[in-house]
Design an enzyme around this catalytic site. Structure first.
Site, PDB file in Angstrom:
ATOM      1  N   THR A   7      75.196  44.241-101.756  1.00 62.35           N
ATOM      2  CA  THR A   7      76.098  43.340-101.036  1.00 62.35           C
ATOM      3  C   THR A   7      77.500  43.932-101.025  1.00 62.35           C
ATOM      4  O   THR A   7      77.840  44.753-101.876  1.00 62.35           O
ATOM      5  CB  THR A   7      76.140  41.940-101.682  1.00 62.35           C
ATOM      6  OG1 THR A   7      76.860  41.039-100.844  1.00 62.35           O
ATOM      7  CG2 THR A   7      76.825  41.978-103.042  1.00 62.35           C
ATOM      8  N   ASN A   8      78.299  43.519-100.054  1.00 67.42           N
ATOM      9  CA  ASN A   8      79.742  43.765-100.090  1.00 67.42           C
ATOM     10  C   ASN A   8      80.489  42.437-100.073  1.00 67.42           C
ATOM     11  O   ASN A   8      81.705  42.406 -99.906  1.00 67.42           O
ATOM     12  CB  ASN A   8      80.185  44.641 -98.913  1.00 67.42           C
ATOM     13  CG  ASN A   8      79.928  46.127 -99.202  1.00 67.42           C
ATOM     14  OD1 ASN A   8      80.119  46.588-100.325  1.00 67.42           O
ATOM     15  ND2 ASN A   8      79.474  46.857 -98.206  1.00 67.42           N
ATOM     16  N   ASN A   9      79.749  41.345-100.250  1.00 65.77           N
ATOM     17  CA  ASN A   9      80.352  40.018-100.282  1.00 65.77           C
ATOM     18  C   ASN A   9      81.060  39.840-101.628  1.00 65.77           C
ATOM     19  O   ASN A   9      80.425  39.766-102.678  1.00 65.77           O
ATOM     20  CB  ASN A   9      79.250  38.957-100.096  1.00 65.77           C
ATOM     21  CG  ASN A   9      79.787  37.544-100.080  1.00 65.77           C
ATOM     22  OD1 ASN A   9      80.630  37.175-100.889  1.00 65.77           O
ATOM     23  ND2 ASN A   9      79.283  36.751 -99.158  1.00 65.77           N
ATOM     24  N   ASP A  68      68.742  36.931-101.100  1.00 64.07           N
ATOM     25  CA  ASP A  68      68.966  36.179 -99.872  1.00 64.07           C
ATOM     26  C   ASP A  68      68.918  34.716-100.269  1.00 64.07           C
ATOM     27  O   ASP A  68      68.106  34.305-101.109  1.00 64.07           O
ATOM     28  CB  ASP A  68      67.928  36.502 -98.797  1.00 64.07           C
ATOM     29  CG  ASP A  68      68.437  36.134 -97.400  1.00 64.07           C
ATOM     30  OD1 ASP A  68      69.672  35.994 -97.227  1.00 64.07           O
ATOM     31  OD2 ASP A  68      67.622  35.997 -96.478  1.00 64.07           O
ATOM     32  N   THR A  69      69.838  33.970 -99.705  1.00 58.88           N
ATOM     33  CA  THR A  69      69.975  32.563-100.058  1.00 58.88           C
ATOM     34  C   THR A  69      69.915  31.721 -98.803  1.00 58.88           C
ATOM     35  O   THR A  69      70.467  32.101 -97.771  1.00 58.88           O
ATOM     36  CB  THR A  69      71.317  32.321-100.785  1.00 58.88           C
ATOM     37  OG1 THR A  69      71.282  32.998-102.044  1.00 58.88           O
ATOM     38  CG2 THR A  69      71.561  30.838-101.034  1.00 58.88           C
ATOM     39  N   TYR A 161      78.298  26.896 -97.729  1.00 59.59           N
ATOM     40  CA  TYR A 161      78.109  25.467 -97.512  1.00 59.59           C
ATOM     41  C   TYR A 161      78.571  24.618 -98.708  1.00 59.59           C
ATOM     42  O   TYR A 161      78.313  23.419 -98.754  1.00 59.59           O
ATOM     43  CB  TYR A 161      76.622  25.173 -97.245  1.00 59.59           C
ATOM     44  CG  TYR A 161      76.092  25.767 -95.962  1.00 59.59           C
ATOM     45  CD1 TYR A 161      76.081  25.040 -94.770  1.00 59.59           C
ATOM     46  CD2 TYR A 161      75.584  27.069 -95.934  1.00 59.59           C
ATOM     47  CE1 TYR A 161      75.582  25.586 -93.587  1.00 59.59           C
ATOM     48  CE2 TYR A 161      75.085  27.620 -94.762  1.00 59.59           C
ATOM     49  CZ  TYR A 161      75.086  26.879 -93.596  1.00 59.59           C
ATOM     50  OH  TYR A 161      74.596  27.423 -92.428  1.00 59.59           O
ATOM     51  N   ARG A 188      71.794  30.485-107.401  1.00 56.72           N
ATOM     52  CA  ARG A 188      71.968  31.909-107.692  1.00 56.72           C
ATOM     53  C   ARG A 188      72.016  32.124-109.200  1.00 56.72           C
ATOM     54  O   ARG A 188      71.433  33.069-109.718  1.00 56.72           O
ATOM     55  CB  ARG A 188      73.221  32.449-107.008  1.00 56.72           C
ATOM     56  CG  ARG A 188      73.360  33.966-107.139  1.00 56.72           C
ATOM     57  CD  ARG A 188      74.474  34.545-106.300  1.00 56.72           C
ATOM     58  NE  ARG A 188      74.165  34.444-104.877  1.00 56.72           N
ATOM     59  CZ  ARG A 188      74.773  33.608-104.035  1.00 56.72           C
ATOM     60  NH1 ARG A 188      75.733  32.812-104.461  1.00 56.72           N
ATOM     61  NH2 ARG A 188      74.432  33.574-102.771  1.00 56.72           N
TER      62      ARG A 188
END
Length: 200
Positions: A7-9, A68-69, A161, A188
């Site tokens: 990820t890069n989040n 993935d969420t 969200y 998570r």
């Protein structure tokens, strides 16, 4: 222990680093020189997680995990699900647009139960266990948290969200509870705890 989180989040990365603690050096895609937009074309959360981990493992050779969420709303037959990040048409990770669309679709619906679900796929160089392809072992970890969708956004922390999702047993949204609490009870967090228990 060095491991890549595909990820890069920055939000996800700091959340994961916080949960895993100092025993792990968790590297982002940018930190290993991966600047490609890794495809997420799967039909399920699991498909997407495996696809991302496989891409990094095959191309860069690192042990890697990807997640993935999805937010699954019962009254909308599980929407937005695998499309959670790109739920609003013509957008990509636009949280406000995604929340606005979800609230609009729910309208005055009183049955607002929902859950967040995270699936983590870990690919490691093969040592033992079943092979998931050339020289690799695949492990899957899942976490979920039940709750409901409130009628308007509340709270300023978190992302995605979080301002409209109230976890079961609480009277505040994830965005109101703050990251310290969220990181103990979130979908998570639950998936990552299983990952950490395995890695340790």
């Amino acid at each position: 222990m060095k491991i890549v989180f595909a990820t890069n989040n920055k939000n996800k990365l700091s959340e994961i680093r916080e949960i895993l603690g100092s025993g792990f050096e968790v590297m982002s895609l940018a930190e290993i020189g991966c600047h490609e937009d890794i495809p997420e074309t799967g039909d399920t959360l699991l498909d997407n997680a495996v696809q991302k981990a496989r891409y990094v493992f095959d191309k860069y050779g690192y042990d890697c995990f990807a997640d993935d969420t999805g937010l699954e709303v019962d009254a909308l037959d599980g929407e937005p699900g695998v499309h959670s990040a790109r739920y609003a048409e013509g957008t990509d990770h636009d949280s406000n647009a995604n929340m606005d669309k979800l609230l609009r679709k729910l309208g005055d619906e009183t049955h607002r139960s929902a859950r967040f679900r995270t699936v983590i796929a870990l690919l490691q160089k093969q040592q033992s266990g079943e092979s998931a392809g050339e020289g690799s072992v695949l492990h899957i970890f899942e976490g979920k948290v039940e709750g409901s969708i409130i009628k308007e956004k509340r709270g300023a922390e978190g992302f995605g969200y979080d301002p409209i999702f109230m976890p079961e047993g609480y009277d505040k949204t994830f965005a109101e509870l703050g990251l310290d609490v969220k990181n103990q009870i979130s979908h998570r967090a639950r998936a990552v705890k299983k990952l950490a228990d395995y890695l340790l």
